[in-house]
Each structure stands twice: as C-alpha cells, then as structure tokens.
Design an enzyme around this catalytic site. Structure first.
Site, PDB file in Angstrom:
ATOM      1  CE  LYS A 278      -5.732  -2.814   5.535  1.00  0.00           C
ATOM      2  NZ  LYS A 278      -6.490  -1.754   6.223  1.00  0.00           N
ATOM      3  NE  ARG A 352      -1.276   6.322  11.131  1.00  0.00           N
ATOM      4  CZ  ARG A 352      -2.490   6.521  11.634  1.00  0.00           C
ATOM      5  NH1 ARG A 352      -2.624   7.047  12.845  1.00  0.00           N
ATOM      6  NH2 ARG A 352      -3.573   6.210  10.952  1.00  0.00           N
TER       7      ARG A 352
HETATM    8  N1  BES Z   1      -4.169   1.506   3.697  1.00  0.00           N
HETATM    9  C1  BES Z   1      -5.047   1.723   4.774  1.00  0.00           C
HETATM   10  C2  BES Z   1      -6.062   2.823   4.518  1.00  0.00           C
HETATM   11  C3  BES Z   1      -7.090   2.529   3.469  1.00  0.00           C
HETATM   12  C4  BES Z   1      -8.304   1.994   3.807  1.00  0.00           C
HETATM   13  C5  BES Z   1      -6.838   2.847   2.159  1.00  0.00           C
HETATM   14  C6  BES Z   1      -9.240   1.749   2.835  1.00  0.00           C
HETATM   15  C7  BES Z   1      -7.765   2.596   1.188  1.00  0.00           C
HETATM   16  C8  BES Z   1      -8.982   2.063   1.529  1.00  0.00           C
HETATM   17  C9  BES Z   1      -4.253   2.123   6.019  1.00  0.00           C
HETATM   18  O1  BES Z   1      -2.988   1.591   6.119  1.00  0.00           O
HETATM   19  C10 BES Z   1      -5.017   1.635   7.195  1.00  0.00           C
HETATM   20  O2  BES Z   1      -5.161   0.456   7.337  1.00  0.00           O
HETATM   21  N2  BES Z   1      -5.489   2.559   8.032  1.00  0.00           N
HETATM   22  C11 BES Z   1      -6.236   2.213   9.168  1.00  0.00           C
HETATM   23  C12 BES Z   1      -5.768   3.092  10.306  1.00  0.00           C
HETATM   24  C13 BES Z   1      -6.313   2.693  11.648  1.00  0.00           C
HETATM   25  C14 BES Z   1      -5.735   1.367  12.066  1.00  0.00           C
HETATM   26  C15 BES Z   1      -5.937   3.777  12.636  1.00  0.00           C
HETATM   27  C16 BES Z   1      -7.715   2.461   8.876  1.00  0.00           C
HETATM   28  O3  BES Z   1      -8.027   3.408   8.155  1.00  0.00           O
HETATM   29  O4  BES Z   1      -8.529   1.672   9.315  1.00  0.00           O
HETATM   30 MN    MN Z   2      -2.990  -0.342   6.996  1.00  0.00          MN
END
Ligand code: BES
Ligand code: MN
Ligand code: ZN
Length: 496
Positions: A278, A352
């Site tokens: 990230k 997931r």
């Molecule tokens: N933990 C994150 C989702 C999230 C984002 C929670 C912002 C709280 C605030 C999750 O694991 C994630 O990174 N999801 C990705 C999925 C994508 C790579 C398909 C996302 O939402 O960008």
């Molecule tokens: Mn994530």
C-alpha cells in the site's frame, strides 16, 4: 457510568442535574412543561430570551431553579418534532451527558421524554445507555497523562411513573452493547505492535475467564494441520505467528453445542498490502483491519452478559499481512482448506484469503447461520461512505433479519447485490479462481462473491465494515460497529 430507574417526578427527584427537552420553535416535552409550570414560565422565558433555540445539539444549563429539587436544570435542544428520529435521540442523550455541568455526578431524565415515534420504552432505554456511554469513552491507556474526562457523570436515573420491566430490560441490553462496543473500540485502537494475533488470542482467553465462553486458540501447526493454505499464504511474510481463535458461547441446549450462529471476523492486525504494498499515506489506519475480529469478541461478550439462550460460535483467523523475502508473491497459487485453488493476483486482497478458510472451517459446526464481518474493501467506502455497512447475502430471510437488527440498533446497513454475474470477474487462467476482479469494477461485490464460493450449504451473510468500523482523520478511532447490530441479531435469534 451507571444507569437505573426511579419512580419519581422530574421536579421532585433530587439529582445534581435534571435534563428536559425543548423543541425548535418552542415546543416543550412533558417534563419541560411540568417544570415550566412550577417555575411560572422559566423555561419559556429562557427560550424567548434567545439563550437556547431548541435546535439540535444546543443546550442551556440553569442553576438553582426554584421549585425543582435537582441543583440544575439542563434544557436540551431536540430540533424539529417531526424530524426527531433515532439519531436526534442519541444526539440529545449525548448533549445531555456532555452538558449536565462539570460539577454533576448524577443526571435525571424522565423516561417518557424524547419519544421517537415507532420505538418502544425498551428501545429508548437501550439506546440511551449506548449513546450516553459514548461520551466518556477514551483510548488513553497508552498515554502517560490521562485525558480529562468530558464528564464526571457517574449515574443516570431514568424517571418513571410506574415500574416497567421493559425499561430495565432495555437498560441491561444497552449496558451489554456498550460494553461489547467498548471492547471492540479498545482492541481496534490498540496499535499493531501491541494488538498482535497472539494478543487477540489472549483477549479471547480473557473472555473465557470472565464470561465462561469456551475458547481454543490454534497455532500455526494446528492451522497447517487443517490445511488452511489460503490463510497461511497471508501469514508468510510476517514474523508474528498466526492464530485461529475458536470461541463458543453456549447459551442454548445444555451439554451439546448445537446449531450455533457463527460469527467470523477478519483479524488482520496490520495490513501493509504485502508485496502488493500500500502507499505510505494513512497506512497506520490498517491497524484497524482487525475490527471485524474485535466486533466478534464484543458481540460474544454481549451475548454472555445478557445470558442469551442461543449458541454462538466465534471464529477469528488472525495474522499480519507483511512483505518479506518469504511473503506470498502476485501470481502465487495456493490451495484453500476447501480444496479450491486460488491465484493470488494481488496480495492486498488478503481478507478474503483468511476468511475463506475460516468459512470452510465453520461448516463442521453445522451453523444455523453464518455472518462474517470484515474491513474487506476500500470500494465499500466509495459506495456507502462511513454511514452504512455493506450487507451481502443471497439469503433474503437472513438479510431481512440483519436489516431489522441494524434498524433496532441504529447501526445502519445497506443491502448490496451478490448476483452470480459478478463471479465472472474471478476467472483465472491457472487456478480455480483469482483473488481479485477488474480494478474499479464493483470491488466490494466481487469480494463478497469470492467468499460466497466457500459457503455452500450454509445460510450466510457478509458485512463489509471498512467504512463504518473506524474513522480516519481528526476523529481517528474505532467506532465499535457493528457490535450493536450483531447483538440485536443475536437477541432476536434468542427470542429475547
Ligand atoms: N483492508 C483492506 C480494505 C480497507 C481499505 C479497509 C480501506 C479499510 C479502509 C483490504 O485488505 C484491501 O486492501 N482491499 C483492497 C482489495 C483490492 C486489492 C482488490 C482494496 O480495497 O483496495
Ligand atoms: Mn489488504
Ligand atoms: Zn485488509
């Protein structure tokens, strides 16, 4: 903060403060009218003076009002009578608690005050406790100088004209929900160097000691023995050992743990994204990626406190998602506990991967329903912001139960689709499925569709709480959601 009921009138009960309501445009609630009568119009005069408008969020503290036994009378602005709903009620309660006077230790409120149309006395009592308890909540256990509490209030008395068992029931529900939500907030707010997977396991064990909830904490070897290849793929980059927490609250059926309601919580104690790392900005907020897990512990605690006649199974897969030389790489293919293979195209879609194995694991308990709770996708924030949790379920009845629980809890959810059409996005050339779909294309729904593949034969719903379980920015912190929703769901299932 304690809550009790008293058979008494607002003007004769002696507390440090008595709160009464005034509406925008001058309307008075019943107890405000009584006190106004006794004082020959002191409240109407205060309104006429312009010192309080009656708008939502306003208040005016009057001292030593003649004829009133309490030392202070707090006027609380309620807004427009026809706009007085759940949120305005909670606002009024919080305003009262905040402004009861810094010298006040006790506050009296007439239980017949501030009625929300369509809500019964039990609801009002429960919602009052939950709202009031939000005011003094602090996360200062890691501050060497404790913050000043916004209130010294130790007791709130609900004034009634006769005993009402429903009000007492409501107070008990409110207490249990607030205690559960506070636990979820505390765990959510703890940093990832303290709130590790092992720490969450210890917190579950504490629920065993304090509440008699049966808890098993499985370690890496046991997780390996279960062949949870998807879960384990997420843990590979981390030096913190993973845990699988299995908690059983047995409120129904003596002896055997049958037909439980399963709650499955995402417990990523820190989500860097892994190799699909990230960006740096706001990455600290990924300590909140275990809020689903925390809400499961909070709901279990509430169920135990309320002695609900229902069996609840809490399952929490918990680990960190870190990059390293040993971490899972984009394109790696892993075998889930179900036997289905997954191509990990993005290591940041890790929630997931841990949840799918936990969902497979709960099958063996033959649950009457399974609800997973996860800060799963940023996309749900694009859809629903910080207001509604996303509710996904192919099961209309279960979805309706959860929507009803959300309404009663004032812990809002919005139903989202999980039509099979979205499944196409998960097609992989090399494995049974990919772990992501097309960028910017219904990401929350595709994530739910991924989970759906691991719920065959079970009644299942998924709550995406990425937008609701915590706030970012200035008011950064866990909200305790969706503990109120989950607790009301369990209450209804228990027939309580
Ligand atoms: N933990 C994150 C989702 C999230 C984002 C929670 C912002 C709280 C605030 C999750 O694991 C994630 O990174 N999801 C990705 C999925 C994508 C790579 C398909 C996302 O939402 O960008
Ligand atoms: Mn994530
Ligand atoms: Zn995550």
């Amino acid at each position: 903060m304690e809550f009790n009921t008293k058979i008494a009138l607002p003007e004769t009960f002696k507390a440090d403060c008595v709160a009464v309501g005034v509406f925008d445009e001058g309307g008075l609630t019943p107890s405000a009218r009584r006190i106004d009568g006794i004082t020959r119009g002191a409240l109407r005069a205060a309104l006429a003076s312009g010192d309080i408008s009656g708008a939502r969020g306003t208040s005016l503290l009057l001292r030593a009002v003649p004829g009133v036994a309490s030392s202070r009378v707090l006027l609380v602005g309620l807004g427009k009578p026809d706009e007085f709903g759940d949120r305005a009620y909670a606002d009024a309660v919080r305003t009262a608690v905040r402004n009861a006077g810094s010298g006040s230790a006790s506050l009296a409120i007439a239980a017949s005050e501030w009625r929300v149309k369509g809500r019964d006395p039990r609801w009002h009592a429960s919602a009052l406790v939950v709202a009031a308890r939000e005011v003094p909540f602090r996360s200062d256990e890691l501050k060497t100088k404790k913050e000043d509490n916004a209130t010294r209030l130790a007791r709130i008395h609900l004034l009634l004209d006769k005993r009402d068992a429903a009000v007492d029931k409501g107070l008990a529900e409110g207490r249990a929900i607030a205690n559960g939500a506070d636990l979820a907030k505390r765990l959510g707010n703890l940093p990832a160097n303290i709130c590790t997977p092992d720490y969450l396991g210890q917190q579950a064990r504490k629920l065993q000691r304090d509440w008699g909830i049966g808890v098993q904490v499985l370690d890496r070897r046991q997780i390996e023995a279960l062949r949870m290849g998807a879960f384990l793929s997420v843990t590979k980059g981390s030096d913190q050992p993973p845990r699988l927490i299995v908690a059983k609250y047995q409120g129904a059926s003596r002896g055997r743990f049958t037909d439980p309601i399963a709650l499955v919580g995402k417990g990523i104690t820190f989500d860097t994204g892994g190799i699909s790392i990230k960006p740096a900005a706001e990455m600290d907020e990924m300590k909140f990626d275990m809020c689903g897990a925390a809400s499961v512990l909070g709901a279990l605690r509430a169920a135990a406190e309320l002695k609900l006649k229902v069996n609840v199974l809490g399952v929490i897969p918990t680990c960190e998602n870190m990059p390293s030389g040993r971490a899972t790489k984009p394109g790696d293919i892993v075998t889930s506990m179900s036997g289905q293979t997954v191509e990990v195209l993005n290591t940041d879609a890790e929630g997931r991967l841990i949840l799918c194995d936990a969902l497979t694991y709960v099958q063996r308990f033959k649950p009457s329903a399974v609800v997973d709770i996860a800060t799963l996708t940023g996309a749900i924030i694009v859809s629903l912001g910080n207001v509604h949790s996303g509710l996904f379920s192919p099961d209309d009845e279960l979805a309706a139960e959860l929507m009803e629980a959300a309404s009663r809890a004032s812990d809002r959810a919005w139903r989202m689709p999980v039509d099979d059409d979205y499944q196409d996005q998960l097609k992989s050339n090399f494995a049974d499925m990919a772990n992501i779909g097309i960028r910017g294309n219904a990401g929350s729904i595709v994530a739910a569709c991924f989970l759906a593949r691991f719920t065959k034969g079970m009644r299942w719903a998924h709550l995406d709480v990425a937008g609701t379980a915590f706030r970012g920015g200035g008011a950064k912190g866990a909200t305790g959601r969706p503990v109120p929703l989950l607790t009301h769901f369990l209450l209804a299932r228990a027939g309580a």
